[in-house]
Design an enzyme around this catalytic site. Structure first.
Site, PDB file in Angstrom:
ATOM      1  CB  SER A 104      -0.974  -0.047   1.181  1.00  0.00           C
ATOM      2  OG  SER A 104      -1.982   0.917   1.045  1.00  0.00           O
ATOM      3  CG  ASP A 249      -2.539   4.046  -2.060  1.00  0.00           C
ATOM      4  OD1 ASP A 249      -3.349   3.914  -3.005  1.00  0.00           O
ATOM      5  OD2 ASP A 249      -2.593   3.366  -1.022  1.00  0.00           O
ATOM      6  CG  ASP A 251      -2.826  -0.551  -2.566  1.00  0.00           C
ATOM      7  OD1 ASP A 251      -2.574   0.624  -2.229  1.00  0.00           O
ATOM      8  OD2 ASP A 251      -3.495  -1.331  -1.858  1.00  0.00           O
ATOM      9  CG  ASP A 253      -5.994   0.980  -0.902  1.00  0.00           C
ATOM     10  OD1 ASP A 253      -5.120   1.873  -0.899  1.00  0.00           O
ATOM     11  OD2 ASP A 253      -5.977   0.010  -0.108  1.00  0.00           O
TER      12      ASP A 253
END
Length: 464
Positions: A104, A249, A251, A253
């Site tokens: 993340s 970011d 990933d 999300d």
């Protein structure tokens, strides 16, 4: 170096000794644990995997793939993907679970295995404990040679994800096209650099300035989308040639927005603005965020006649509370939008589409739209304790000290003072209490946080 085992997955820095970093041994052990859990839980021998663009991603992916196939599990590999895209793919492929290979917002030396159930949602606390136990006990039974799992790839899910977003009634492509928005994007050299431009193109956004959109995994700045890390996109917007900035970011999300003058919209207000639009279009409804998120969501929800509920920190907790309260939108104050009509997971892509629809229909600039919401400020602090101090005991005493105020103890201690609040949470990995305080000014929020810190220090001094 660090290895952090939690209910949602295994996270660590690449390299070092086994058990101290995210080494190949740790990757294999916990991939095997999750694969074993999926087989036992669902009797389904298919798992979907996908990864962000970080440098270690290919190595980690191959280890996970080989391990799962060694258990007799068929692996569907989405390759470079996003967390929400993998979440959508798991039920679409009728898989028993999913693994997203991403740390993340953590820096490039980190990676992780984030674990999904057969609904494409993060596994529960109970399920997570079972996976960890399987890993720690190395309770695996690998398949014989003639029963090894099969491997296949599927590179169609970015288009499927975007198609599902476009089919949502509240995504107004014509309104967005009519505004001819000029947008700057920062995708921190990860997979957002592939999919965010694809989304903007089909939404009719023709002018897109791309910053850090090559998916090399060599992050151009700290990948957490906080104001101090977004100076490059702010400088571009300060010149006055664009309507807004969009930041995701690694990933994809978490979604942060930047105003047309380079000032920050505030990641706490990503959810507030999108929820305002959804509630407005639906004629009200319920919402959920976590205890550390801004009160502004509650204010906006009540303005539209809905009910707001707070959940413990963590996406799985927010999703559980959303289902309990039949919330039509929810998320976390870190820029995480959860829109159940698409799926129960934080999703920057649906957040972008809904926000642009809102901005287009509002006929406001970014700064004017932001000014239309309640103005709160959050002060984020922490106090370090010595290892011998019992943090649970300290939190209990704080709860007792403020017993006359509304107190919520589902996740640490949250104390409310009219429209101000402070939230105390202990770290699961360090002797630290995190202290978040919110008020209508920075100075007042910091004063409130400092008052609470002084209380904690007084409790500690009495005990010592």
């Amino acid at each position: 170096m660090a290895l952090i085992k939690s209910i949602s997955g295994i996270r660590g820095t690449i390299g070092g000794a086994a058990g101290e970093g995210l080494t190949p041994i740790d990757i294999v052990k916990y991939a095997a644990a999750f694969g074993t859990w999926v087989l036992e839980k669902t009797q389904n021998n298919t798992i979907v995997i996908g990864r962000d663009a970080r440098i270690s991603g290919e190595m980690v992916s191959k280890l996970v793939e080989g391990t799962l196939r060694g258990l007799g599990i068929n692996v569907i590999d989405l390759g470079l993907s996003t967390t929400p895209t993998v979440e959508i793919a798991v039920p679409a492929k009728k898989a028993g679970g999913g693994i997203i290979l991403t740390a993340s917002h953590n820096p490039k030396q980190w990676n992780a295995l984030k674990l999904l159930n057969d609904k494409g949602e993060f596994i529960s606390d109970e399920d997570g404990q079972q996976v960890l136990a399987l890993g720690d006990n190395e309770s695996f039974d690998f398949a014989p040679v003639n029963k090894l799992g099969q491997y296949s790839t599927d590179n169609t899910f970015f288009k499927k994800h975007i198609k599902a977003i476009l089919a949502l009634p509240l995504v107004d492509v014509e309104a967005i096209k009519a505004k001819n928005f000029r947008v700057v994007i920062d995708c921190v050299n990860s997979t957002g650099g592939i999919v965010v431009p694809m989304l903007l193109e089909v939404l009719g956004v023709k002018t897109v300035e791309k910053l850090f959109c090559e998916p090399t995994g060599d992050f151009a700045h700290n990948p957490e989308p906080l104001p101090e890390n977004l100076r490059d996109i702010a400088r571009v917007l300060e010149k006055g040639s664009f309507d807004l900035g969009i930041v995701v970011d690694p990933d994809v999300d978490r979604l942060a927005l930047v105003n047309e003058d380079g000032s920050m919209f505030g990641e706490e207000y990503t959810l507030v603005a999108v929820a305002d639009y959804v509630l407005q279009q639906n004629g009200g409804g319920n919402t959920v965020s976590n205890l550390s998120s801004t009160r502004a969501l509650r204010d906006v929800t009540e303005k539209h006649g809905g009910q707001y509920a707070a959940a413990a920190v963590g996406e799985v907790n927010v999703v559980t509370k959303m289902k309990e309260t039949n919330a039509i939108i929810g998320g976390e104050g870190n820029g995480g939008i959860i829109y159940p009509e698409l799926h129960y997971g934080r999703d920057s892509l649906v957040g972008i589409a809904l926000f642009l629809s809102h901005l287009a229909k509002s006929n406001l600039t970014m700064t004017r739209l932001r000014a239309s919401y309640p103005g709160y400020f959050i002060s984020k602090n922490k106090i370090e304790l010595t290892p011998e101090i019992n943090t649970d005991d300290v939190l209990t005493q704080m709860e007792q000290r403020y017993a006359k105020q509304p107190v919520n103890t589902i996740d640490g201690v949250k104390i409310e003072f009219d429209k101000e609040w402070v939230h105390l949470r202990k770290s699961n990995t360090e002797p630290i209490i995190r202290i978040y305080a919110e008020s209508d000014s920075n100075a007042t929020a910091e004063h409130l946080a400092n008052k609470i810190i002084a209380d904690i220090k007084e409790i500690i001094s009495v005990k010592s």
